[in-house]
Scaffold this motif. Structure first.
Motif, PDB file in Angstrom:
ATOM      1  N   ASN A  23     -10.430   1.702  -0.958  1.00  0.00           N
ATOM      2  CA  ASN A  23      -9.631   1.566   0.270  1.00  0.00           C
ATOM      3  C   ASN A  23      -8.243   1.017  -0.028  1.00  0.00           C
ATOM      4  O   ASN A  23      -7.251   1.473   0.548  1.00  0.00           O
ATOM      5  N   ALA A  24      -8.174   0.027  -0.904  1.00  0.00           N
ATOM      6  CA  ALA A  24      -6.873  -0.547  -1.270  1.00  0.00           C
ATOM      7  C   ALA A  24      -5.996   0.505  -1.943  1.00  0.00           C
ATOM      8  O   ALA A  24      -4.810   0.634  -1.618  1.00  0.00           O
ATOM      9  N   ALA A  25      -6.569   1.251  -2.860  1.00  0.00           N
ATOM     10  CA  ALA A  25      -5.806   2.293  -3.552  1.00  0.00           C
ATOM     11  C   ALA A  25      -5.330   3.360  -2.575  1.00  0.00           C
ATOM     12  O   ALA A  25      -4.179   3.806  -2.646  1.00  0.00           O
ATOM     13  N   ASP A  26      -6.192   3.756  -1.647  1.00  0.00           N
ATOM     14  CA  ASP A  26      -5.798   4.740  -0.629  1.00  0.00           C
ATOM     15  C   ASP A  26      -4.658   4.209   0.229  1.00  0.00           C
ATOM     16  O   ASP A  26      -3.719   4.929   0.555  1.00  0.00           O
ATOM     17  N   ALA A  27      -4.735   2.929   0.593  1.00  0.00           N
ATOM     18  CA  ALA A  27      -3.707   2.332   1.446  1.00  0.00           C
ATOM     19  C   ALA A  27      -2.344   2.339   0.756  1.00  0.00           C
ATOM     20  O   ALA A  27      -1.309   2.522   1.397  1.00  0.00           O
TER      21      ALA A  27
END
Length: 127
Positions: A23-27
């Motif tokens: 999720n962090a990488a996607d954000a």
């Protein structure tokens, strides 16, 4: 932090961390910094922090991010189950999860019981 031992199911904790990291990488959409830290507080609790330098979580959706099937991703890119599963695993493990966010920084805090906490509780109950 070296020597941090967490009580619980390793495969479930891997799922928690994997979901938070993805999720962090996607954000961050391929640009930014992802930081993962662990910290032991005394002998009883372990904190894991996953921070990113993405855009932050908008205030209008902050109350929904742990809801099953809630997603901000385009159709076909996410089911909205990742954070709901993370929340459930952490709670079932006797832990807690929360976040702090602002533009340019989001941090998820995961508090988990240490091995020593579980042994301490067992000894207290038995004694």
């Amino acid at each position: 932090q070296p020597g941090v031992l967490v009580f619980g199911d390793r495969s479930r904790y891997v799922q928690v961390l994997l979901n938070l990291v993805v999720n962090a990488a996607d954000a961050m959409e391929g640009h930014g910094t992802l930081t993962l830290t662990t910290e032991r507080t005394g002998d009883l609790r372990v904190f894991v922090q996953v921070s990113d330098t993405g855009p932050g979580i908008p205030p209008e959706i902050q109350g929904q991010i742990f809801d099953p099937f809630f997603t901000t991703k385009d159709p076909g890119r996410g089911t909205g189950l990742g954070l709901a599963i993370v929340h459930k695993i952490v709670q079932e493990s006797g832990g807690r999860i929360w976040f702090k966010t602002k533009p340019g920084r989001t941090t998820f805090f995961v508090m988990l019981p240490s091995v020593k906490e579980r042994f301490h509780e067992s000894a207290h109950i038995a004694g």
